[in-house]
Design a protein around this motif. Structure first.
Motif, mmCIF file in Angstrom:
data_model
loop_
_atom_site.group_PDB
_atom_site.id
_atom_site.type_symbol
_atom_site.label_atom_id
_atom_site.label_comp_id
_atom_site.label_asym_id
_atom_site.label_seq_id
_atom_site.Cartn_x
_atom_site.Cartn_y
_atom_site.Cartn_z
ATOM 1 N N ASP A 1 0.809 -1.215 0.000
ATOM 2 C CA ASP A 1 0.000 0.000 0.000
ATOM 3 C C ASP A 1 0.844 1.268 0.000
ATOM 4 O O ASP A 1 0.336 2.357 -0.239
ATOM 5 C CB ASP A 1 -0.925 -0.009 1.227
ATOM 6 N N GLU A 2 2.152 1.117 0.242
ATOM 7 C CA GLU A 2 3.030 2.281 0.374
ATOM 8 C C GLU A 2 3.491 2.762 -1.003
ATOM 9 O O GLU A 2 3.903 1.969 -1.848
ATOM 10 C CB GLU A 2 4.255 1.913 1.227
ATOM 11 N N VAL A 3 3.412 4.068 -1.221
ATOM 12 C CA VAL A 3 3.937 4.680 -2.443
ATOM 13 C C VAL A 3 5.158 5.494 -2.046
ATOM 14 O O VAL A 3 5.048 6.546 -1.415
ATOM 15 C CB VAL A 3 2.889 5.572 -3.136
ATOM 16 N N ILE A 4 6.343 5.013 -2.415
ATOM 17 C CA ILE A 4 7.595 5.567 -1.916
ATOM 18 C C ILE A 4 8.220 6.477 -2.966
ATOM 19 O O ILE A 4 8.760 6.008 -3.963
ATOM 20 C CB ILE A 4 8.574 4.442 -1.528
ATOM 21 N N ASP A 5 8.134 7.776 -2.757
ATOM 22 C CA ASP A 5 8.842 8.780 -3.555
ATOM 23 C C ASP A 5 8.875 8.422 -5.044
ATOM 24 O O ASP A 5 9.940 8.133 -5.595
ATOM 25 C CB ASP A 5 10.277 8.925 -3.015
ATOM 26 N N PRO A 6 7.733 8.439 -5.732
ATOM 27 C CA PRO A 6 7.724 8.026 -7.146
ATOM 28 C C PRO A 6 8.482 8.997 -8.037
ATOM 29 O O PRO A 6 8.417 10.214 -7.869
ATOM 30 C CB PRO A 6 6.229 8.023 -7.479
ATOM 31 N N ALA A 7 9.219 8.431 -8.990
ATOM 32 C CA ALA A 7 9.935 9.243 -9.974
ATOM 33 C C ALA A 7 9.112 9.470 -11.232
ATOM 34 O O ALA A 7 9.441 10.328 -12.046
ATOM 35 C CB ALA A 7 11.263 8.570 -10.337
ATOM 36 N N LEU A 8 8.042 8.692 -11.400
ATOM 37 C CA LEU A 8 7.199 8.791 -12.582
ATOM 38 C C LEU A 8 5.760 8.497 -12.180
ATOM 39 O O LEU A 8 5.507 7.568 -11.415
ATOM 40 C CB LEU A 8 7.667 7.795 -13.651
ATOM 41 N N THR A 9 4.837 9.299 -12.683
ATOM 42 C CA THR A 9 3.420 9.098 -12.393
ATOM 43 C C THR A 9 2.660 8.882 -13.694
ATOM 44 O O THR A 9 2.805 9.649 -14.644
ATOM 45 C CB THR A 9 2.816 10.292 -11.641
ATOM 46 N N ILE A 10 1.863 7.815 -13.726
ATOM 47 C CA ILE A 10 1.036 7.501 -14.889
ATOM 48 C C ILE A 10 -0.411 7.409 -14.425
ATOM 49 O O ILE A 10 -0.699 6.814 -13.389
ATOM 50 C CB ILE A 10 1.458 6.165 -15.535
ATOM 51 N N LYS A 11 -1.304 8.028 -15.185
ATOM 52 C CA LYS A 11 -2.730 7.934 -14.873
ATOM 53 C C LYS A 11 -3.368 6.933 -15.826
ATOM 54 O O LYS A 11 -3.245 7.071 -17.047
ATOM 55 C CB LYS A 11 -3.402 9.299 -15.008
ATOM 56 N N ALA A 12 -4.034 5.917 -15.259
ATOM 57 C CA ALA A 12 -4.719 4.897 -16.054
ATOM 58 C C ALA A 12 -6.226 5.080 -15.897
ATOM 59 O O ALA A 12 -6.742 5.080 -14.778
ATOM 60 C CB ALA A 12 -4.300 3.507 -15.599
ATOM 61 N N SER B 1 -7.043 4.230 -21.207
ATOM 62 C CA SER B 1 -6.347 5.459 -21.600
ATOM 63 C C SER B 1 -5.254 5.725 -20.577
ATOM 64 O O SER B 1 -5.437 5.470 -19.377
ATOM 65 C CB SER B 1 -7.305 6.656 -21.637
ATOM 66 N N TYR B 2 -4.129 6.266 -21.061
ATOM 67 C CA TYR B 2 -2.995 6.539 -20.182
ATOM 68 C C TYR B 2 -2.505 7.963 -20.362
ATOM 69 O O TYR B 2 -2.512 8.496 -21.470
ATOM 70 C CB TYR B 2 -1.851 5.550 -20.452
ATOM 71 N N GLU B 3 -2.073 8.562 -19.249
ATOM 72 C CA GLU B 3 -1.532 9.922 -19.275
ATOM 73 C C GLU B 3 -0.226 9.964 -18.481
ATOM 74 O O GLU B 3 -0.172 9.512 -17.340
ATOM 75 C CB GLU B 3 -2.525 10.912 -18.654
ATOM 76 N N TYR B 4 0.826 10.511 -19.125
ATOM 77 C CA TYR B 4 2.079 10.820 -18.450
ATOM 78 C C TYR B 4 2.089 12.336 -18.245
ATOM 79 O O TYR B 4 2.343 13.083 -19.181
ATOM 80 C CB TYR B 4 3.279 10.417 -19.297
ATOM 81 N N SER B 5 1.828 12.774 -17.039
ATOM 82 C CA SER B 5 1.624 14.208 -16.806
ATOM 83 C C SER B 5 2.801 14.892 -16.121
ATOM 84 O O SER B 5 2.681 16.028 -15.666
ATOM 85 C CB SER B 5 0.358 14.416 -15.968
ATOM 86 N N VAL C 1 0.965 4.741 -10.182
ATOM 87 C CA VAL C 1 -0.142 4.666 -11.133
ATOM 88 C C VAL C 1 -1.403 5.171 -10.443
ATOM 89 O O VAL C 1 -1.820 4.625 -9.414
ATOM 90 C CB VAL C 1 -0.361 3.229 -11.647
ATOM 91 N N LEU C 2 -1.984 6.228 -10.989
ATOM 92 C CA LEU C 2 -3.275 6.737 -10.522
ATOM 93 C C LEU C 2 -4.357 6.075 -11.358
ATOM 94 O O LEU C 2 -4.341 6.160 -12.587
ATOM 95 C CB LEU C 2 -3.334 8.255 -10.670
ATOM 96 N N VAL C 3 -5.287 5.420 -10.708
ATOM 97 C CA VAL C 3 -6.273 4.590 -11.409
ATOM 98 C C VAL C 3 -7.676 5.142 -11.190
ATOM 99 O O VAL C 3 -8.085 5.403 -10.052
ATOM 100 C CB VAL C 3 -6.201 3.131 -10.914
ATOM 101 N N THR C 4 -8.400 5.322 -12.282
ATOM 102 C CA THR C 4 -9.795 5.756 -12.204
ATOM 103 C C THR C 4 -10.549 5.180 -13.402
ATOM 104 O O THR C 4 -9.974 4.447 -14.220
ATOM 105 C CB THR C 4 -9.904 7.291 -12.179
ATOM 106 N N ALA C 5 -11.840 5.491 -13.481
ATOM 107 C CA ALA C 5 -12.661 4.988 -14.579
ATOM 108 C C ALA C 5 -13.560 6.098 -15.083
ATOM 109 O O ALA C 5 -13.903 7.031 -14.350
ATOM 110 C CB ALA C 5 -13.493 3.786 -14.127
ATOM 111 N N ALA C 6 -13.955 5.994 -16.332
ATOM 112 C CA ALA C 6 -14.801 7.013 -16.951
ATOM 113 C C ALA C 6 -16.267 6.623 -16.989
ATOM 114 O O ALA C 6 -17.120 7.478 -17.214
ATOM 115 C CB ALA C 6 -14.307 7.292 -18.370
ATOM 116 N N ASP C 7 -16.563 5.336 -16.762
ATOM 117 C CA ASP C 7 -17.958 4.906 -16.915
ATOM 118 C C ASP C 7 -18.399 3.954 -15.810
ATOM 119 O O ASP C 7 -19.181 4.308 -14.949
ATOM 120 C CB ASP C 7 -18.160 4.259 -18.296
#
Length: 249
Positions: free
Chosen positions: A104-115, A123-127, A170-176
């Motif tokens: 469950d721990e998110v340790i100092d991420p160097a990259l964030t991707i939204k799924a 769909s994926y986003e590198y923000s 990875v940030l995870v969400t849904a559109a529908d």
């Protein structure tokens, strides 16, 4: 399990996929998945001892005419077979809780991707790159369009590209509707809920291609939402980002 297909052998890409009749886990590509497999093996070892001991006691009780009563009845044996299971549960609980917190721990991420889960694609986003945000959809490749060596129902037109030896959030969400972002060899499984952001993370130790699927029944084409993560060296990742930005520029 790890194997090469002809197409990927030419490019030196390692595939992590299940095999027919496979009983164990897929090969671990992250430290968390290695710990999951270790805990599973540890519990299976304990379980084997328990089953063997209990079966032996049952067989002895059924086949022996004269048996030692203290082995099967009495206050002493009641105390023993209450304390021993309690000790075993405590022995299992501590590493289990440690692993739950670690997952469950998110340790100092160097990259964030939204799924973002859709019916029925991702769909994926590198923000992390300011105005040069990388966005793309990922659809399953139909069976009729597969090349030799491609995996049916698992290949996509656009893969997630990530660098190895890097903490990725990875940030995870849904559109529908409800979906679930799951990649077994990375020990990643997170529900995608409309209107809510959940997060998970992984750290890939080696180059390779890692396959997953939506693990929440989300409609008629639920089984056609594969996830493909390709882990590459940092130089190749930087080159991929630069090429993407140039193609959109």
């Amino acid at each position: 399990m790890i194997y090469y297909t002809l197409n990927n052998l030419l490019h030196g890409i390692l595939l992590d996929t299940p095999e027919p009749w496979q009983l164990g886990f897929q090969d671990a590509a992250s430290p968390v998945m290695e710990e999951v497999i270790f805990l599973h093996d540890q519990i299976m070892f304990i379980l084997t001892i328990i089953i063997t001991a209990v079966l032996w006691l049952i067989v002895r009780a059924l086949t022996t005419k004269h048996y030692h009563k203290y082995l099967y009845e009495g206050t002493l044996i009641e105390i023993i077979w209450t304390l021993i299971p309690a000790a075993i549960l405590v022995f299992i609980a501590f590493p289990s809780l440690k692993l739950l917190y670690l997952m469950d721990e998110v340790i100092d991420p160097a990259l964030t991707i939204k799924a973002i889960g859709h019916q029925w694609y991702w769909s994926y986003e590198y923000s992390d790159y300011g105005s040069d945000t990388i966005e793309f959809d990922s659809y399953m490749i139909p069976t009729s369009d597969l090349n030799n060596g491609d995996l049916r129902l698992l290949e996509v037109d656009n893969r997630i590209i990530v660098p190895i030896q890097t903490q990725v959030r990875v940030l995870v969400t849904a559109a529908d509707v409800l979906h679930s972002f799951a990649v077994p060899s990375l020990s990643v499984k997170m529900d995608a809920v409309p209107g809510r952001l959940n997060q998970t993370s992984f750290f890939i130790k080696r180059p390779g291609v890692f396959y997953g699927q939506c693990s929440e029944i989300c409609g008629a084409n639920h089984s056609f939402m594969p996830i493909v993560i390709e882990a590459v060296s940092l130089d190749k990742y930087i080159h991929w980002v630069a090429n993407w930005s140039a193609s959109r520029g």
